[in-house]
Write a protein that holds these residues in place. Structure first.
Motif, short mmCIF file in Angstrom:
data_model
loop_
_atom_site.label_atom_id
_atom_site.label_comp_id
_atom_site.label_asym_id
_atom_site.label_seq_id
_atom_site.Cartn_x
_atom_site.Cartn_y
_atom_site.Cartn_z
N TYR A 1 24.83 3.50 46.12
CA TYR A 1 23.99 4.49 46.26
C TYR A 1 23.08 4.95 45.16
O TYR A 1 21.85 4.78 45.27
N ASP B 1 21.59 15.00 51.20
CA ASP B 1 22.88 14.91 50.47
C ASP B 1 23.42 16.54 50.24
O ASP B 1 24.71 16.37 50.26
N ASP C 1 24.91 3.26 53.04
CA ASP C 1 25.20 3.95 54.20
C ASP C 1 25.84 3.43 55.47
O ASP C 1 26.57 4.42 55.88
N THR D 1 32.18 15.61 43.21
CA THR D 1 30.67 15.65 44.26
C THR D 1 29.90 16.44 43.55
O THR D 1 28.41 16.02 43.46
N TYR E 1 25.90 14.84 42.68
CA TYR E 1 24.73 15.44 43.10
C TYR E 1 23.80 15.84 42.04
O TYR E 1 22.50 15.82 42.05
N VAL F 1 26.98 15.76 51.64
CA VAL F 1 27.89 15.52 50.53
C VAL F 1 28.45 16.76 50.01
O VAL F 1 29.53 17.25 50.03
#
Length: 239
Positions: A216, A71, A188, A33, A37, A75
Motif C-alpha cells: 500500500y 482511507d 486492494d 490505524t 493514516y 480505515v
C-alpha cells in the motif's frame, strides 16, 4: 533518481517497515490505524511540496487527497466509536476517482502493442476471479461500489503497464507507473479478500502483513516519485 525522490523512497519505505514491526509486536489496533493514516498524510504533504510543474503531475497529485479521503472512511472510521457502518463504503468513491485520474494520465500517447496482451490477460483474469470469489458475499450497495472501484483499479494498473510501450513518457517514469499500479492492485485485492471473503480468516494476519504494509504505502510512494520526477516525457521541469 533525484535527491527528492531518493529521500521520499528512503523515508516512506522505512516508515513502512516501522508499521510492519508495530503490527508484529501486537501494537494496539487503533494506534496502528492512526499511525498508518498519519504516514499517508505525511506522504501527501511531502509529495505536494516537491511536485513537478507539468500538467500531468498536477493531475496525478489530486489522487493523494482522494486517497486520504477514501482511507478515512475505509480505515480510520473503524477507530471512531459510533461511526455508522453503512457509511464506510463511501470510501470506494474517492478511491475510484483517484484511480481514474491516474489512469487518465498513464494512458497518454496510447498505442496498441502485441505485448499489451500480457497485462490485459493477467489483469482481466484477476478482475474476473476476484469478482467470482467476492460478489456472492456482497449486498447491493457493496456490489455497486465494489465493482466501480475494481474496474477503475484494473484500468489504472493496465494503463500503467501500457505506459511502458506507449513511448509518451521516459522509460524510468513508465516503469514507475507500471510498478505502482501493480502494487496498488495487489494491495486492494488483498484488502477486498480480507474484508469480504470469510474463507480468508485463517490467513488474515499474513494478508495484513505481506500485502497491505508491503504494497500500500510503497505503491503510493512510487506514484509520488512520478509526481516529483523532473523528466517525464522528454522535457525537464524546474522544481
Amino acid at each position: 533518481m533525484s535527491l527528492d525522490q531518493r529521500n521520499l523512497l528512503i523515508v516512506f519505505l522505512s516508515l513502512t517497515m516501522v508499521l510492519l514491526v508495530m503490527e508484529e509486536m501486537g501494537i494496539d489496533k487503533d494506534i496502528l490505524t492512526h499511525s498508518r493514516y498519519l504516514v499517508v498524510i505525511m506522504l501527501s504533504i511531502a509529495t505536494y511540496s516537491k511536485r513537478g510543474r507539468s500538467h500531468e503531475q498536477k493531475i496525478l497529485f489530486l489522487a493523494f487527497p482522494l486517497m486520504i479521503l477514501g482511507d478515512f472512511f475505509l480505515v480510520l472510521s473503524y477507530s471512531i466509536n459510533g461511526f455508522p457502518g453503512e457509511l464506510r463504503y463511501i470510501g470506494f468513491i474517492p478511491f475510484s476517482a483517484a484511480y481514474l485520474l491516474i489512469a487518465r494520465i498513464y494512458i497518454r500517447g496510447f498505442r496498441w502493442k502485441k505485448w499489451l496482451l500480457l497485462p490485459t490477460i493477467v489483469y482481466g483474469r484477476l478482475l474476473v476471479v476476484i469478482g467470482i470469489i467476492i460478489i456472492p458475499y456482497l449486498n447491493g450497495v457493496q456490489r455497486l461500489l465494489g465493482s466501480m472501484v475494481a474496474l477503475s483499479l484494473t484500468m489504472m494498473a493496465w494503463a500503467g503497464a501500457s505506459a511502458i510501450w506507449n513511448g509518451y513518457y521516459g522509460s524510468r517514469t513508465a516503469l514507475m507507473m507500471a510498478f505502482s499500479g501493480l502494487l496498488m492492485i495487489i494491495c486492494d485485492y488483498g484488502v477486498a479478500l480480507d474484508l469480504f471473503y470469510p474463507g480468508i480468516g485463517a490467513i488474515r494476519s499474513a494478508l495484513a502483513v505481506n500485502l497491505v504494509w508491503l504494497t500500500y504505502i510503497p505503491g503510493w510512494t512510487i506514484l509520488a516519485l512520478v509526481v516529483v520526477e523532473r523528466y517525464m516525457n522528454g522535457r525537464v521541469y524546474d522544481q
